[in-house]
Enzyme design. Structure first.
Site, PDB file in Angstrom:
ATOM      1  CB  THR A   1      -0.311  -5.686  -2.065  1.00 28.98           C
ATOM      2  OG1 THR A   1       0.540  -6.346  -1.113  1.00 28.98           O
ATOM      3  CG2 THR A   1      -1.584  -5.254  -1.391  1.00 28.98           C
TER       4      THR A   1
ATOM      5  N   GLY B   1      -3.136   6.498  -3.582  1.00 27.05           N
ATOM      6  CA  GLY B   1      -3.803   5.194  -3.633  1.00 27.05           C
ATOM      7  C   GLY B   1      -5.172   5.272  -4.260  1.00 27.05           C
TER       8      GLY B   1
ATOM      9  N   GLY C   1       0.992  -4.564   8.968  1.00 23.91           N
ATOM     10  CA  GLY C   1       1.394  -4.555   7.552  1.00 23.91           C
ATOM     11  C   GLY C   1       1.379  -3.165   6.939  1.00 23.91           C
TER      12      GLY C   1
ATOM     13  CE  LYS D   1       2.450   7.784  -1.977  1.00 27.81           C
ATOM     14  NZ  LYS D   1       1.961   7.329  -0.650  1.00 27.81           N
TER      15      LYS D   1
END
Lengths: 392, 392
Positions: free
Chosen positions: B10, B123, B176, B194
């Site tokens: 991805t 992200g 997803g 994280k």
């Protein structure tokens, strides 16, 4: 790096506290304030203080001039002089940046120095730097935010306590958040400067502050309006927003109603938020202190460190030709007015009523703001707010 | 700059879309993907595809290697090899960064190249870059955030629709957002990586993921819990947070209850947020897409552009000696359990009851997490959430 600061008010003091504080970082330790420009009657108060600007301009060791005087003049003249003397300029002054960004950027290019203005929008929020980083990769097609902490403080207090506008404005003045003349904060002029600068950077174009830009502030908001919105599950915020669409863009400053629980509705006290939408990154939002001695001082020092580290600004030429067009920015507006003209002015749109409130359905921002100018001439206490949705 | 991408899943696909897309910016136009490392059975599918890593390592024209394979091995070995071959490395792989950040940074220094990992936390949110910018000036004494979009999607849906955990998890899997085995997202392991990375950067120290770090996830949350919290005006979010205090720091991952209308409560869908507190800038928050092809790809390309523009990382040595100490992080916890042990386990604290919910008052995070380990052994469906306040 030797730095000269023009002005020793709130922000200037914050900068000196950071650079000359007891706990420098490896990076701030490399900065040195060599001059502080002040009024002649203050020169005796410290050994770096000067009131003759030529001393700074002609000192080859001064690499960067920090302008925190505020207002248009003498800030404009002093910035141009510094740039012409091959000195980098950092400013926190939104008014002078919004009016003269093109001239300053041009002069900086010609003299091979940097012109930076992070602190001019959003105070401590790293807004310009992140918008520019986004633009390194993405086309950005919208910016919006709560760009004024004073008006947000007022609306947030009114929402939380049910107090009147006048009472909360007085509290804001007592806390030093609002000026004796609060017009710039509550009528949207402060936001106008910040939204102009954001639009300039985001779309690489040039928009100047002025009457042609639609602004509707919070001067006429009443406790009963806040209570009515609350019953509908809505929270009112004074927003600036712009959206790019092909060769035109919308630009509007107005009260907007968000559902309680939405991000913008959650911005409390005197905090600011700013968001943009980029093609690949999607929606990015930033929240922080939009004003104040230390947050704004911090933003100025970030610019100085970028200059000292030779980090380049994103190249912007501000020459994209775009047309201001608010006719495509449509939504519903809730209006409170006793004007007898209102029905005829809004006869082209569907209007629903609920007590003393009317909702004008699916009307464009340009028409709505034009109508409210006429309504205010008739009923100076009228208030309106856009219901978020659509372009938000 | 020639770039080799390891992995074409991805994120790898997002990076190629940005760099090789139809609308490059002045800065992305300077980037060129010369190799993509894939499994041997995929090599025939394109002319840049290679499955022999030595081709990339030995190609002097490859300046930067982008690792988006995920997981620990072979990512760890391939990153170290790239650094030893004097290639910059950019990764989006939180697991390998959290475990090996010290080794990678050391190798990068030794080989005079850069190691960057913006996309590994948050992200598309520019979190690491802004945290590091803050640290150029400020001591940072806390970080907290919603670092996992899947768990936020689940909790947000449950709050908005009243559906069961199982039903909403199934929707997240269908969209997803969640894996077939959702453990990493719902038990806090993803957040752990994280938060470790964020703490490493924020305090210039080293924390490794592991069982010694307290984590309580959302696996046992039920629709009735959400409904109960709603009646109290509270919204539950799965948070990671850490606070620095002298030579010790707290670190905890747990569900936290915010008042509806607060900033953290407003983060909807699969969005993430991350915040830090700096000495001069105050509280700064960031909100955006914490995962996904284009946002995460964008964050990787930001790192590549910083390398190409020779923008240096903040120097971090990760050698500050700090002690993990959760005994000072105190607050109230609401617990639902049928465990008969609960009363004796919490006998040192004040406990109030409301139907099947108990509130343990002013208990430290370390004690509460220890108690819940024992409670879960007895009642595997028990749930707890911290009431925000105090350190938040």
């Amino acid at each position: 790096m030797n730095i000269a600061i023009l002005g020793l008010g709130t922000v200037g003091t914050g900068i000196t506290k950071i650079i000359e504080g007891a706990n420098p970082t490896a990076m701030t330790a490399d900065l040195h304030i060599s001059h502080i420009f002040v009024r002649p009657d203050r020169v005796d108060q410290g050994d770096k203080l000067v009131s003759d600007y030529n001393v700074i301009l002609n000192d080859q060791s001064v690499e960067t001039v920090v302008e925190v005087l505020g207002g248009i003049e003498p800030a404009h003249t002093m910035i141009t002089q510094a740039l012409k003397h091959h000195k980098n300029v950092v400013t926190a002054n939104k008014a002078v940046v919004a009016c003269y960004i093109e001239e300053f950027k041009q002069l900086a290019r010609e003299n091979n120095v940097q012109f930076r203005f992070e602190a001019s929008v959003g105070g401590g929020i790293p807004w310009i730097v992140n918008l520019e980083r986004g633009l390194r990769i993405d086309a950005v097609d919208s910016v919006h935010g709560i760009f004024n902490g004073t008006s947000n403080f007022i609306l947030d207090r009114m929402t939380k306590t049910g107090e009147s506008f006048e009472s909360v404005l007085k509290q804001a003045q007592d806390l030093g958040y609002a000026e004796a003349d609060p017009s710039a904060d509550i009528d949207g002029y402060d936001i106008e400067n910040k939204l102009c600068i954001s639009v300039d950077v985001a779309y690489d174009t040039l928009v100047h502050p002025g009457e042609y830009l639609p602004k509707f502030g919070i001067r006429t908001v009443q406790a009963k309006d806040i209570e009515y919105f609350k019953q509908l599950g809505l929270v009112v915020k004074l927003m600036g927003r712009s959206k790019l669409n092909g060769d035109h863009f919308s630009y509007v400053i107005e009260p907007v109603l968000y559902k309680a629980g939405e991000f913008e509705a959650s911005i409390s006290d005197n905090f600011n938020c700013a968001s943009f939408h980029g093609a690949s990154v999607g929606d990015l939002g930033f929240i922080g202190q939009g004003a104040g001695m230390m947050p704004t001082g911090q933003a100025v020092v970030q610019d100085i460190l970028d200059i000292n580290g030779q980090v380049k600004h994103l190249k912007r030429t501000l020459d994209t030709k775009l047309k201001l067009e608010n006719r495509f920015d449509k939504g519903n507006y809730i209006v409170r007015t006793t004007s007898t003209q209102f029905d005829s002015l809004t006869s082209d749109w569907q209007v629903t009523s609920d007590g003393e409130y009317r909702t004008v359905v699916d009307i464009d921002a340009q028409s709505m703001h034009s109508i409210m100018k006429k309504v205010l001439a008739d009923d100076s206490e009228a208030f309106m707010a856009r219901v978020a949705g659509g372009v938000e």
